[in-house]
Design an enzyme around this catalytic site. Sequence first.
Site, PDB file in Angstrom:
ATOM      1  N   CYS A  46       0.821  -1.211   0.000  1.00  0.00           N
ATOM      2  CA  CYS A  46       0.000   0.000   0.000  1.00  0.00           C
ATOM      3  C   CYS A  46       0.859   1.267   0.000  1.00  0.00           C
ATOM      4  CB  CYS A  46      -0.968   0.005   1.177  1.00  0.00           C
ATOM      5  SG  CYS A  46      -0.182   0.293   2.755  1.00  0.00           S
ATOM      6  N   CYS A  48       0.699   3.848   1.977  1.00  0.00           N
ATOM      7  CA  CYS A  48       1.178   4.337   3.278  1.00  0.00           C
ATOM      8  C   CYS A  48       2.403   3.556   3.763  1.00  0.00           C
ATOM      9  CB  CYS A  48       0.066   4.375   4.322  1.00  0.00           C
ATOM     10  SG  CYS A  48      -0.663   2.818   4.764  1.00  0.00           S
TER      11      CYS A  48
END
Length: 136
Positions: A46, A48
Amino acid sequence: MYPAELVKPMREDLTKVGFQELHTANDVDAAIAKEGTTLVVVNSVCGCAAANARPGASMSLKNDKRPDQLVTVFAGVDKEATDKARAHMVPFPPSSPCIALFKDGELVHMLERHHIEGRPAELIASNLMDAYNEQC
């Protein structure tokens, strides 16, 4: 499961700064059981993880005190190892990415995804450094 060639550079973000990859449940149990402090990063594909977790974990190592051992598992790739790492992180629910600090096998500090997502890597590093200064 993600293809190995896709996650290779994401793995290397951590291994190039000294993290050891764990691929089995036994690897995870052995690492966490070691005396001293162990930082466990549950890596992820992902955004993040890319923008916040991996850079924050790397920056945190520029501290006088740091964990004795640095290890990582990859969610969506190393299922057995990730499941075992998350079992050690109870009562926190599974999240990816996340970062946990263990001391003598006991969970002493936890950053869940909601502590990582949307926060600058520098803030994550600072949070981890505070934990190292207290626990390492």
